[in-house]
Design a protein around this motif. Structure first.
Motif, PDB file in Angstrom:
ATOM      1  N   HIS A  79       0.848  -1.184   0.000  1.00 11.50           N
ATOM      2  CA  HIS A  79       0.000   0.000   0.000  1.00 11.50           C
ATOM      3  C   HIS A  79       0.889   1.242   0.000  1.00 11.50           C
ATOM      4  O   HIS A  79       1.987   1.232   0.565  1.00 11.50           O
ATOM      5  N   SER A 133      -3.286   1.261  -3.701  1.00 17.87           N
ATOM      6  CA  SER A 133      -2.385   0.225  -4.222  1.00 17.87           C
ATOM      7  C   SER A 133      -0.985   0.771  -4.435  1.00 17.87           C
ATOM      8  O   SER A 133      -0.805   1.869  -4.976  1.00 17.87           O
ATOM      9  N   ASN A 183       1.593   1.091  -6.484  1.00 23.59           N
ATOM     10  CA  ASN A 183       2.014   0.996  -7.883  1.00 23.59           C
ATOM     11  C   ASN A 183       1.914   2.378  -8.516  1.00 23.59           C
ATOM     12  O   ASN A 183       1.331   3.288  -7.960  1.00 23.59           O
ATOM     13  N   ILE A 211       0.247  -4.113  -8.656  1.00 23.40           N
ATOM     14  CA  ILE A 211       0.668  -3.767  -7.307  1.00 23.40           C
ATOM     15  C   ILE A 211       2.032  -4.394  -7.026  1.00 23.40           C
ATOM     16  O   ILE A 211       2.318  -5.505  -7.461  1.00 23.40           O
ATOM     17  N   ARG A 240      -0.024 -11.672  -5.796  1.00 24.56           N
ATOM     18  CA  ARG A 240      -0.517 -10.297  -5.733  1.00 24.56           C
ATOM     19  C   ARG A 240      -2.041 -10.311  -5.634  1.00 24.56           C
ATOM     20  O   ARG A 240      -2.714 -10.970  -6.423  1.00 24.56           O
ATOM     21  N   ASP A 286      -5.101  -7.322  -4.803  1.00 25.43           N
ATOM     22  CA  ASP A 286      -5.565  -6.009  -4.372  1.00 25.43           C
ATOM     23  C   ASP A 286      -6.719  -6.135  -3.390  1.00 25.43           C
ATOM     24  O   ASP A 286      -7.319  -7.211  -3.235  1.00 25.43           O
TER      25      ASP A 286
END
Length: 785
Positions: free
Chosen positions: A239, A349, A351, A357, A385, A387
């Motif tokens: 995060h 997220s 990214n 992410i 991964r 989310d």
């Protein structure tokens, strides 16, 4: 001992990693039974022996006293010869076998018992950020393969200390065979570093740490309270976090992440704190506090403490509660540094926009160093991964309405009608998921994202391989979208050649309707309203506002109605700049230049707008579309609400936000006579909105009349076709059904006309449901030969 009976049970479902074997052990002891229980890839095998009355009570307990996380899909039993001299009930080590009917558990939020351990100063796990038991903690995101045992998870590299092993091996302890079980002595560690000290080669706390353990979390909380941005390693990835009440911090996060306008999720410590930021109903609170811990969309308080930059385009804010021990410890320290305001963190997220992410420490340090001021890292690997899930609660039905289905729900299956072969639905380009079927179950992956770069395609390939492995399936066919240029299409064609299996093609909007029918386990002919952005149509045009006939038994489908086509001047450019759609639609309707009022976009885009008629006249890169989503865009741009979009659906979100709900009348939206397929005259609808704008009717009134008129028009078209075809079941799908007004009022309008609407409750109506529709249809195609 002739009164003894021995019985074998095979339990299939979500029965591994949920405390099922110790549960069986306890009820066997309660009923003075002997025998065994074991995990296999085919489920949990139980053999119990005892008197008839005790055996019957055991069978009842097996149904009535299930552990919180267990879900039984099937249960078979048979009597066996008695084992003379058997004296105990034992738990047998796991074993593998051919086939696999086990349901893999999703990740589960920290339970109350573990929280009590964590906040008891006398407990060895006081403030330990990796505390868990059989009733909570990571599952899917740390699992390599099944059966779900420690050596097949990312905890394999953390040998248990004597204390933890005693818990792990005691069937009466709630940590019995809790595969992520750990404590500060033997478990993972956490540390904090900064971009200047961190390194893409950093693997552990001994490298580049600023501080570690609880002090690292405390210093992160302190930094967040001072407006800094942190990258925090979570359950399914990283995060990016900042103080959600600090406008400067939120704006800095948006700037560095290059994410403008799109709402940001907020984490608060509990429901009471959430109610200081938003209107939270009891149903919304229940979802927020559920073991899945999704992000729940709630209407923000007008005078709430949130920074305006958190959700500038909408009245709704996505709120979630802590779901890992680390989150709980972080909020414990945030209270220490709070100055009276609600402790609330943006948790978005980790990214850059459009990328997957970030997963590992090295990857995060490499990809997020230009965004985060500090990194809170740990050394428990995330294998998958995932989310956060996003949903809202329907105000009337109280059902979940997903926007994104991922952590907490994946890989929970959607149950289908009847048994069938394994197929793979490869999904669309945007909001991609993929789906495998196995028997009577469909396993839809977590949200993968927009398949527009190689990073996301790599993530897609990871999940395709991982799901096939843990489900132990080999697809007999692969189903793709009709569009020839999607990366998911490339994957389908490649897999077909590699495996020598057929590749089948299903048009995007038919897949939408097959999906909602599959979710509702509806079999037979139905009408389908696919109200969407854009999808490649069977006739080579761009579809998006379709009334379809779908029979998922006879496997027939037909486009029987649509919204009136409109031009997209510049193609993809018109989707990014919807004022082009507005001007193109006005040009089609004979309005070539501003009249009583200057067009809202003219000053900003004067050169391009002046050139647009030449493009329209010559039909240069001006495809036609029946898209419902693009119609929303055209009205929003015409009103000056949104001329350019930074994220999908932005114009429609902003148009919905400004509605005056005191208005009850809508614009006319008639059905054109004698058109085949039937055409809903949305040109007339749009022209009324434009005339009202020319007369300076408030934008809020126009927005409301547009919504009401479109809903009534779509319902009338559907009812008219229903009367002719004798079909009263209507499946509703497509991204437009995420519009709150449409999702509430369109089903109601259909019911008022004697129709039965079917809606999504297990998957999003957006393109995240496409892979299920593909797989459900492809499975039946194989069954039909």
């Amino acid at each position: 001992m002739t009164d003894l009976i021995r019985r074998k049970y095979v339990i299939q479902g979500q029965v591994q990693g949920v405390g099922f074997r110790p549960f069986v052990y306890r009820i066997a002891l309660d009923n003075a039974m002997t025998g065994t229980v074991s995990n296999t890839s085919d489920g949990v095998f139980i053999e119990v022996q005892g008197p008839s009355a005790a055996l019957e009570q055991f069978g009842c307990d097996l149904t009535d006293k299930l552990p919180p996380l267990a879900q039984v899909v099937s249960r078979t039993e048979e009597d066996l010869p008695v084992h003379e001299g058997e004296e105990a009930f034992i738990i047998v080590a796991s074993s593998g076998s051919s086939g696999n009917t086990v349901l893999i558990s999703a990740d589960v939020a920290t339970c109350d018992d573990c929280l009590a351990d964590m906040f008891d100063p006398a407990n060895p796990r006081y403030l330990y950020p990796f505390t868990n038991c059989t009733n909570c903690g990571p599952r899917y995101t740390i699992t390599r393969s099944v059966p779900y045992d420690r050596d097949k998870t990312s905890m394999a590299c953390f040998p248990l200390c004597p204390s933890c092993r005693a818990e792990y091996e005691n069937p009466l302890d709630r940590r019995f065979h809790a595969q992520p079980n750990a404590c500060p002595v033997c478990g993972p560690h956490v540390w904090m570093t900064t971009p200047d000290k961190g390194s893409a080669d950093a693997d552990g706390p001994e490298q580049a740490e600023v501080c570690r353990e609880t002090e690292a979390i405390r210093q992160t909380a302190k930094a967040l309270s001072k407006g800094r941005i942190a990258a925090i390693k979570g359950l399914g990835g990283f995060h990016l976090a900042c103080d959600a009440t600090n406008e400067e911090a939120v704006t800095a996060l948006r700037t560095r992440k290059n994410r403008w306008g799109k709402p940001l999720a907020v984490m608060v410590p509990d429901v009471a704190a959430a109610r200081l930021l938003a209107h939270v109903s009891e149903a919304e609170a229940a979802q927020m506090a559920s073991r899945e811990r999704p992000i729940v969309l709630c209407r923000a308080l007008d005078a709430g403490a949130l920074a305006p930059a958190v959700m500038p385009d909408t009245h709704y804010v996505g709120i979630m509660l802590p779901y890992t021990p680390l989150h709980h410890v972080l909020f414990h320290f945030l209270r220490e540094f709070s100055t009276g305001q609600v402790p609330a963190l943006v948790m978005t997220s980790g990214n850059m926009s459009s990328e997957p992410i970030a997963l590992g420490n090295r990857e995060a340090l490499r990809r997020l160093h230009g965004i985060a001021d500090l990194f809170l890292l740990h050394n428990r690997d995330i294998l998958i991964r995932t989310d956060d899930s996003v949903l809202r609660v329907h105000p009337e039905t109280q059902e979940r309405q997903f926007f994104r289905r991922a952590r907490g729900f994946t890989p929970r299956p959607v149950f289908l009608e009847g048994d069938g072969p394994c197929v793979l639905g490869t999904g669309p380009e945007l909001k991609n998921t993929l789906c495998y079927t196995r028997g009577a179950q469909a396993f839809v992956s977590q949200h993968i994202g927009d398949m527009q770069n190689l990073e996301t395609y790599g993530f897609y390939q990871e999940i395709a391989a991982h799901l096939a492995d843990i489900l132990q399936v080999e697809p007999q066919a692969v189903i793709r979208d009709l569009h020839p240029d999607y990366l998911s299409t490339r994957y389908a064609e490649g897999l077909s050649k590699k495996r020598g299996i057929p590749v089948l093609t299903l048009q995007h909007h038919y897949a939408h309707i097959h999906s909602v029918l599959a979710e509702n386990r509806y079999e037979g002919p139905a009408l389908g309203l696919a109200l969407d952005g854009t999808g490649y149509g069977e006739d080579g045009t761009i579809w998006g506002g379709e009334l379809l006939y779908v029979d998922n038994v006879e496997l027939e489908h037909e486009r029987i109605g649509q919204l009136a086509p409109m031009p997209l001047p510049g193609g993809e450019a018109a989707i990014r700049e919807p004022w082009r759609i507005t001007q193109g639609l006005l040009w089609e309707l004979g309005v070539f230049e501003p009249d009583t009022r200057m067009w809202t976009w003219w000053e900003e885009f004067s050169k391009a707008a002046a050139f647009l008629p030449q493009i329209l006249e010559r039909r240069i890169n001006t495809p036609a579309t029946s898209s419902c989503g693009r119609l929303f865009d055209a009205v929003a741009a015409m009103l000056g609400v949104c001329h350019t979009v930074r994220y999908e659906g932005q114009a429609a979100i902003m148009l919905e936000k400004i509605q005056d709900f005191s208005i009850t009348d809508g614009y006319e939206c008639p059905v054109l006579p004698d058109a085949q397929p039937a055409v809903l005259d949305t040109h007339t609808l749009f022209m009324q909105a434009y005339m009202d704008w020319c007369m300076e009717v408030p934008e809020s009134v126009i927005a409301r009349r547009f919504h009401v008129g479109l809903i009534n028009g779509v319902a009338e078209l559907t009812a008219a076709v229903s009367g002719i075809m004798g079909i009263d079941v209507v499946g509703l799908s497509g991204g437009v059904m995420q519009n709150r007004t449409m999702s509430i009022e369109l089903p109601k309008a259909l019911r008022e006309r004697g129709l039965t609407p079917l809606v999504h409750t297990q998957l999003p109506p957006n393109d995240g449901c496409i892979s299920l529709g593909q797989a459900a249809w492809g499975r039946k195609m194989l069954l039909r030969g």
